[in-house]
Design a protein around this motif. Structure first.
Motif, PDB file in Angstrom:
ATOM      1  N   SER A   1       0.785  -1.225   0.000  1.00 55.59           N
ATOM      2  CA  SER A   1       0.000   0.000   0.000  1.00 55.59           C
ATOM      3  C   SER A   1       0.819   1.278   0.000  1.00 55.59           C
ATOM      4  CB  SER A   1      -0.945   0.003   1.204  1.00 55.59           C
ATOM      5  OG  SER A   1      -0.192   0.020   2.404  1.00 55.59           O
ATOM      6  N   ARG A   2       1.925   1.310   0.716  1.00 54.39           N
ATOM      7  CA  ARG A   2       2.619   2.589   0.864  1.00 54.39           C
ATOM      8  C   ARG A   2       4.077   2.594   0.448  1.00 54.39           C
ATOM      9  NH1 ARG A   2       0.796   4.873   6.677  1.00 54.39           N
ATOM     10  NH2 ARG A   2      -1.411   4.870   6.297  1.00 54.39           N
ATOM     11  N   GLY A   3       4.712   1.491   0.282  1.00 53.39           N
ATOM     12  CA  GLY A   3       6.123   1.545  -0.042  1.00 53.39           C
ATOM     13  C   GLY A   3       6.735   0.173  -0.093  1.00 53.39           C
ATOM     14  N   PRO A   4       8.055   0.094  -0.040  1.00 56.20           N
ATOM     15  CA  PRO A   4       8.747  -1.183  -0.155  1.00 56.20           C
ATOM     16  C   PRO A   4       8.526  -2.057   1.070  1.00 56.20           C
ATOM     17  CG  PRO A   4      10.291   0.568   0.359  1.00 56.20           C
ATOM     18  CD  PRO A   4       8.962   1.208   0.123  1.00 56.20           C
ATOM     19  N   ALA A   5       8.686  -3.371   0.869  1.00 55.47           N
ATOM     20  CA  ALA A   5       8.548  -4.322   1.973  1.00 55.47           C
ATOM     21  C   ALA A   5       9.675  -4.112   2.964  1.00 55.47           C
ATOM     22  CB  ALA A   5       8.583  -5.744   1.415  1.00 55.47           C
ATOM     23  N   LEU A   6       9.367  -4.304   4.243  1.00 57.34           N
ATOM     24  CA  LEU A   6      10.379  -4.141   5.273  1.00 57.34           C
ATOM     25  C   LEU A   6      10.886  -5.494   5.731  1.00 57.34           C
ATOM     26  CD1 LEU A   6       8.794  -1.323   7.457  1.00 57.34           C
ATOM     27  CD2 LEU A   6      10.492  -1.110   5.661  1.00 57.34           C
ATOM     28  N   ASP A   7      12.161  -5.579   5.972  1.00 57.75           N
ATOM     29  CA  ASP A   7      12.786  -6.781   6.516  1.00 57.75           C
ATOM     30  C   ASP A   7      12.379  -6.882   7.979  1.00 57.75           C
ATOM     31  OD1 ASP A   7      14.424  -8.814   7.354  1.00 57.75           O
ATOM     32  OD2 ASP A   7      16.288  -7.910   6.641  1.00 57.75           O
ATOM     33  N   ASP A   8      11.923  -8.048   8.417  1.00 56.37           N
ATOM     34  CA  ASP A   8      11.465  -8.223   9.792  1.00 56.37           C
ATOM     35  C   ASP A   8      12.573  -8.010  10.814  1.00 56.37           C
ATOM     36  OD1 ASP A   8       8.870  -8.659   9.102  1.00 56.37           O
ATOM     37  OD2 ASP A   8       9.094 -10.837   8.950  1.00 56.37           O
ATOM     38  N   LYS A   9      13.806  -8.304  10.464  1.00 57.40           N
ATOM     39  CA  LYS A   9      14.897  -8.215  11.415  1.00 57.40           C
ATOM     40  C   LYS A   9      15.418  -6.785  11.586  1.00 57.40           C
ATOM     41  CE  LYS A   9      16.315 -12.878  10.366  1.00 57.40           C
ATOM     42  NZ  LYS A   9      17.250 -13.681   9.616  1.00 57.40           N
ATOM     43  N   SER A  10      15.568  -6.076  10.501  1.00 59.59           N
ATOM     44  CA  SER A  10      16.200  -4.763  10.596  1.00 59.59           C
ATOM     45  C   SER A  10      15.227  -3.598  10.524  1.00 59.59           C
ATOM     46  CB  SER A  10      17.237  -4.597   9.488  1.00 59.59           C
ATOM     47  OG  SER A  10      16.579  -4.496   8.228  1.00 59.59           O
ATOM     48  N   GLY A  11      14.070  -3.780   9.912  1.00 63.91           N
ATOM     49  CA  GLY A  11      13.129  -2.683   9.747  1.00 63.91           C
ATOM     50  C   GLY A  11      13.419  -1.851   8.511  1.00 63.91           C
ATOM     51  N   PHE A  12      14.434  -2.231   7.733  1.00 65.10           N
ATOM     52  CA  PHE A  12      14.765  -1.508   6.513  1.00 65.10           C
ATOM     53  C   PHE A  12      14.177  -2.224   5.314  1.00 65.10           C
ATOM     54  CE2 PHE A  12      18.113  -0.123   9.386  1.00 65.10           C
ATOM     55  CZ  PHE A  12      18.035   1.248   9.214  1.00 65.10           C
ATOM     56  N   ALA A  13      13.981  -1.492   4.232  1.00 62.34           N
ATOM     57  CA  ALA A  13      13.421  -2.075   3.019  1.00 62.34           C
ATOM     58  C   ALA A  13      14.383  -3.103   2.436  1.00 62.34           C
ATOM     59  CB  ALA A  13      13.152  -0.971   2.001  1.00 62.34           C
ATOM     60  N   LYS A  14      13.785  -4.201   1.910  1.00 69.55           N
ATOM     61  CA  LYS A  14      14.590  -5.240   1.265  1.00 69.55           C
ATOM     62  C   LYS A  14      15.030  -4.748  -0.103  1.00 69.55           C
ATOM     63  CE  LYS A  14      12.058  -9.044   3.376  1.00 69.55           C
ATOM     64  NZ  LYS A  14      11.173 -10.182   3.132  1.00 69.55           N
ATOM     65  N   LYS A  15      16.250  -5.079  -0.465  1.00 73.41           N
ATOM     66  CA  LYS A  15      16.745  -4.729  -1.788  1.00 73.41           C
ATOM     67  C   LYS A  15      16.441  -5.869  -2.741  1.00 73.41           C
ATOM     68  CE  LYS A  15      20.635  -1.890  -0.371  1.00 73.41           C
ATOM     69  NZ  LYS A  15      22.081  -1.733  -0.429  1.00 73.41           N
ATOM     70  N   SER A  16      16.103  -5.528  -3.981  1.00 73.47           N
ATOM     71  CA  SER A  16      15.914  -6.582  -4.966  1.00 73.47           C
ATOM     72  C   SER A  16      17.282  -6.978  -5.493  1.00 73.47           C
ATOM     73  CB  SER A  16      15.022  -6.088  -6.103  1.00 73.47           C
ATOM     74  OG  SER A  16      15.692  -5.087  -6.832  1.00 73.47           O
ATOM     75  N   ASP A  17      17.404  -8.263  -5.912  1.00 71.93           N
ATOM     76  CA  ASP A  17      18.690  -8.766  -6.367  1.00 71.93           C
ATOM     77  C   ASP A  17      18.594  -9.093  -7.854  1.00 71.93           C
ATOM     78  OD1 ASP A  17      21.274  -9.608  -6.323  1.00 71.93           O
ATOM     79  OD2 ASP A  17      20.841 -11.583  -5.473  1.00 71.93           O
ATOM     80  N   LYS A  18      18.275  -8.105  -8.671  1.00 74.36           N
ATOM     81  CA  LYS A  18      18.121  -8.314 -10.111  1.00 74.36           C
ATOM     82  C   LYS A  18      19.443  -8.701 -10.756  1.00 74.36           C
ATOM     83  CE  LYS A  18      14.190  -5.250 -10.588  1.00 74.36           C
ATOM     84  NZ  LYS A  18      13.687  -4.003 -11.127  1.00 74.36           N
ATOM     85  N   ALA A  19      20.517  -8.083 -10.319  1.00 73.00           N
ATOM     86  CA  ALA A  19      21.821  -8.386 -10.906  1.00 73.00           C
ATOM     87  C   ALA A  19      22.194  -9.838 -10.649  1.00 73.00           C
ATOM     88  CB  ALA A  19      22.879  -7.455 -10.337  1.00 73.00           C
ATOM     89  N   GLY A  20      21.921 -10.348  -9.459  1.00 69.51           N
ATOM     90  CA  GLY A  20      22.208 -11.743  -9.140  1.00 69.51           C
ATOM     91  C   GLY A  20      21.403 -12.698  -9.999  1.00 69.51           C
ATOM     92  N   LYS A  21      20.128 -12.381 -10.244  1.00 67.26           N
ATOM     93  CA  LYS A  21      19.275 -13.223 -11.083  1.00 67.26           C
ATOM     94  C   LYS A  21      19.793 -13.252 -12.518  1.00 67.26           C
ATOM     95  CE  LYS A  21      15.124 -12.473  -8.340  1.00 67.26           C
ATOM     96  NZ  LYS A  21      13.824 -11.811  -8.267  1.00 67.26           N
ATOM     97  N   VAL A  22      20.163 -12.097 -13.036  1.00 64.69           N
ATOM     98  CA  VAL A  22      20.688 -12.013 -14.400  1.00 64.69           C
ATOM     99  C   VAL A  22      21.975 -12.829 -14.511  1.00 64.69           C
ATOM    100  CG1 VAL A  22      21.692 -10.440 -16.113  1.00 64.69           C
ATOM    101  CG2 VAL A  22      19.590  -9.808 -14.928  1.00 64.69           C
TER     102      VAL A  22
END
Length: 170
Positions: free
Chosen positions: A122-143
């Motif tokens: 609804s409002r923004g990026p998903a938060l990591d349960d442990k740190s409270g910071f937004a999770k980064k996507s790993d597009k480069a790793g997938k590629v």
């Protein structure tokens, strides 16, 4: 309004309001602020108003300009501090109100609660349960994994074709 107030004996009571952006200080009458004292040069210094700062600039005076006892070529004069032209000392008083206090962090009563931040959709990026910071996507790793897999398939095809050519597959 900011003003320079004399502290030196014999000149107490002498003051000058800093009404304009550039005020010249010196012994001669053509200065905006005349200080008729022998240790003050004819054109001793400039006082510049830059936003909420008061800047003192020495004009190559004979006896120097000092802010809080230190000789300067140009310096900001903090409110309540002293400037000396030759042997005549002044204090900066009445600096314009409204200057923001930036030296302390404003405390928000109760802080911000995690549930007030909202959900990922609804409002923004998903938060990591442990740190409270937004999770980064790993597009480069997938590629990188896709390129690696395609490379392995290509190598396997080359080997199969090479074996058929040499007759090793019969």
């Amino acid at each position: 309004m900011a003003k320079l107030v004399a502290l030196s004996e014999g000149l107490k009571g002498l003051a000058h309001e800093l009404k304009v952006e550039r005020t010249t200080v010196g012994r001669l009458e053509d200065n905006t602020f005349q200080v008729a004292e022998p240790s003050v040069s004819s054109h001793h210094a400039e006082v510049l108003l830059k936003g909420t700062d008061v800047v003192i600039k020495d004009l190559n005076s004979t006896n120097g300009t000092y802010v809080n006892g230190e000789k300067i070529a140009e310096a900001v004069l903090p409110p309540g501090q002293t400037v000396r032209f030759g042997t005549v000392e002044f204090r900066l008083e009445g600096v314009a109100a409204g200057k923001k206090q930036l030296d302390a962090t404003r405390v928000i009563p109760g802080g911000v609660k995690r549930e007030d931040v909202g959900s990922a959709g609804s409002r923004g990026p998903a938060l990591d349960d442990k740190s409270g910071f937004a999770k980064k996507s790993d597009k480069a790793g997938k590629v990188l994994w896709i390129v690696f897999a395609v490379g392995l398939v290509a190598i396997a095809l080359i080997l199969v074709l090479a074996l058929r050519q040499t007759g090793g597959g019969e």
